[in-house]
Scaffold this motif. Structure first.
Motif, PDB file in Angstrom:
ATOM      1  N   VAL A 120       0.855  -1.188   0.000  1.00  7.45           N
ATOM      2  CA  VAL A 120       0.000   0.000   0.000  1.00  7.45           C
ATOM      3  C   VAL A 120       0.884   1.229   0.000  1.00  7.45           C
ATOM      4  CG1 VAL A 120      -1.997  -1.076   1.128  1.00  7.45           C
ATOM      5  CG2 VAL A 120      -0.231  -0.012   2.523  1.00  7.45           C
ATOM      6  N   GLN A 121       0.345   2.312  -0.521  1.00  6.31           N
ATOM      7  CA  GLN A 121       1.051   3.580  -0.505  1.00  6.31           C
ATOM      8  C   GLN A 121       1.095   4.130   0.922  1.00  6.31           C
ATOM      9  OE1 GLN A 121       2.377   5.527  -3.228  1.00  6.31           O
ATOM     10  NE2 GLN A 121       2.258   3.559  -4.262  1.00  6.31           N
ATOM     11  N   ALA A 122       2.073   4.953   1.215  1.00  5.46           N
ATOM     12  CA  ALA A 122       2.275   5.482   2.568  1.00  5.46           C
ATOM     13  C   ALA A 122       1.064   6.251   3.093  1.00  5.46           C
ATOM     14  CB  ALA A 122       3.515   6.370   2.590  1.00  5.46           C
ATOM     15  N   HIS A 123       0.300   6.880   2.222  1.00  5.32           N
ATOM     16  CA  HIS A 123      -0.850   7.667   2.679  1.00  5.32           C
ATOM     17  C   HIS A 123      -2.174   6.958   2.397  1.00  5.32           C
ATOM     18  CE1 HIS A 123       1.675  10.976   3.780  1.00  5.32           C
ATOM     19  NE2 HIS A 123       2.285  10.871   2.619  1.00  5.32           N
ATOM     20  N   PHE A 124      -2.122   5.644   2.331  1.00  8.16           N
ATOM     21  CA  PHE A 124      -3.320   4.842   2.073  1.00  8.16           C
ATOM     22  C   PHE A 124      -4.243   4.903   3.287  1.00  8.16           C
ATOM     23  CE2 PHE A 124      -5.532   0.731   1.282  1.00  8.16           C
ATOM     24  CZ  PHE A 124      -5.872   0.928  -0.048  1.00  8.16           C
ATOM     25  N   SER A 125      -5.525   4.827   3.065  1.00 12.66           N
ATOM     26  CA  SER A 125      -6.525   4.886   4.127  1.00 12.66           C
ATOM     27  C   SER A 125      -6.340   3.756   5.141  1.00 12.66           C
ATOM     28  CB  SER A 125      -7.921   4.796   3.508  1.00 12.66           C
ATOM     29  OG  SER A 125      -8.871   4.377   4.450  1.00 12.66           O
ATOM     30  N   LEU A 126      -6.357   4.110   6.426  1.00 14.00           N
ATOM     31  CA  LEU A 126      -6.242   3.119   7.488  1.00 14.00           C
ATOM     32  C   LEU A 126      -7.425   2.154   7.453  1.00 14.00           C
ATOM     33  CD1 LEU A 126      -4.700   2.114   9.936  1.00 14.00           C
ATOM     34  CD2 LEU A 126      -5.952   3.767  11.320  1.00 14.00           C
ATOM     35  N   LEU A 141       1.986  -6.322   5.679  1.00 10.76           N
ATOM     36  CA  LEU A 141       1.728  -5.596   4.446  1.00 10.76           C
ATOM     37  C   LEU A 141       2.826  -4.549   4.284  1.00 10.76           C
ATOM     38  CD1 LEU A 141      -0.430  -5.194   2.170  1.00 10.76           C
ATOM     39  CD2 LEU A 141      -1.552  -3.576   3.694  1.00 10.76           C
ATOM     40  N   THR A 142       3.471  -4.546   3.130  1.00 10.97           N
ATOM     41  CA  THR A 142       4.554  -3.602   2.884  1.00 10.97           C
ATOM     42  C   THR A 142       3.989  -2.243   2.503  1.00 10.97           C
ATOM     43  OG1 THR A 142       5.937  -5.429   2.133  1.00 10.97           O
ATOM     44  CG2 THR A 142       6.667  -3.217   1.542  1.00 10.97           C
ATOM     45  N   VAL A 143       4.582  -1.194   3.059  1.00  9.64           N
ATOM     46  CA  VAL A 143       4.190   0.178   2.758  1.00  9.64           C
ATOM     47  C   VAL A 143       5.276   0.781   1.867  1.00  9.64           C
ATOM     48  CG1 VAL A 143       3.595   2.428   3.724  1.00  9.64           C
ATOM     49  CG2 VAL A 143       3.052   0.344   5.010  1.00  9.64           C
ATOM     50  N   VAL A 144       4.871   1.353   0.740  1.00  9.72           N
ATOM     51  CA  VAL A 144       5.815   1.933  -0.218  1.00  9.72           C
ATOM     52  C   VAL A 144       5.480   3.401  -0.479  1.00  9.72           C
ATOM     53  CG1 VAL A 144       6.318  -0.272  -1.355  1.00  9.72           C
ATOM     54  CG2 VAL A 144       4.455   1.142  -2.213  1.00  9.72           C
ATOM     55  N   VAL A 150      10.425   0.891  -0.311  1.00 10.57           N
ATOM     56  CA  VAL A 150       9.858   0.427   0.952  1.00 10.57           C
ATOM     57  C   VAL A 150      10.083   1.480   2.035  1.00 10.57           C
ATOM     58  CG1 VAL A 150       9.983  -1.347   2.750  1.00 10.57           C
ATOM     59  CG2 VAL A 150      10.220  -1.991   0.344  1.00 10.57           C
ATOM     60  N   VAL A 151       8.984   1.881   2.700  1.00 17.05           N
ATOM     61  CA  VAL A 151       9.083   2.851   3.798  1.00 17.05           C
ATOM     62  C   VAL A 151       8.560   2.285   5.114  1.00 17.05           C
ATOM     63  CG1 VAL A 151       9.030   4.886   2.303  1.00 17.05           C
ATOM     64  CG2 VAL A 151       6.878   3.943   3.180  1.00 17.05           C
TER      65      VAL A 151
END
Length: 175
Positions: A120-126, A141-144, A150-151
């Motif tokens: 998921v993108q870093a600013h994806f909905s919780l 789940l990897t955050v990119v 990868v962040v």
């Protein structure tokens, strides 16, 4: 975030497994020498343990990014769902981290990673992240970021109701 590379050093991999309890790791690669490392997929801790028990797949360092991978492990062997022998694994990890010859040996993770792993993108909905976890039964789940670097990693534990509620309350509290 602890990430692995498609071409991973045996001693470094053993040290990582010995020093963490993470259940899985994002795998990255650098598409070109002057580019940033980008997300390629994930690999589970159990799969890494199975790989480290098979020294015949270790290879010496090469100057280029190619690997012979002449004897990759079969899908059945790598996806075994049983825990490894803990005492044997501890002994192997200790040998790999202390014996200098494992500093020059590498493993090609490419045949073993899950290349279709969700991210998921870093600013994806919780809320949507929670739905993804619930519907797909994920463990992590990897955050990119927007460049697919990868962040972070979100785990099931991160999304448990009470800790999540507490962290949100602290974040939203006036300072």
């Amino acid at each position: 975030v602890r990430v692995l590379h498609l071409k991973e050093n045996i001693a470094s991999l053993a040290q990582l497994l010995a020093s963490t309890s993470h259940g899985g790791f994002p795998v990255v690669c650098r598409p070109k020498p002057d580019h940033a490392e980008v997300f390629q997929g994930t690999i589970k801790r159990l799969e890494l343990c199975v790989l480290l028990e098979n020294e015949h797949i270790f290879e010496p360092e090469t100057n280029d990014e190619t690997f012979s991978s002449s004897h990759p492990l079969s899908y059945e062997k790598i996806t075994v769902e049983k825990l490894p022998n803990l005492s044997r694994l501890t002994m192997l990890l200790n040998r790999y981290t202390t014996d200098p010859r494992y500093q020059q040996l590498f493993i090609n993770l490419e045949p073993y990673i899950n290349k279709s792993a969700m991210s998921v993108q870093a600013h994806f909905s919780l809320q949507r992240t929670y739905i993804i976890f619930r519907t797909l039964g994920l463990r992590h789940l990897t955050v990119v970021d927007q460049q697919n670097r990868v962040v972070g990693v979100i785990t099931r534990k991160d999304l448990m109701p009470f800790p999540l509620e507490e962290r949100l309350r602290l974040q939203l509290a006036p300072r």
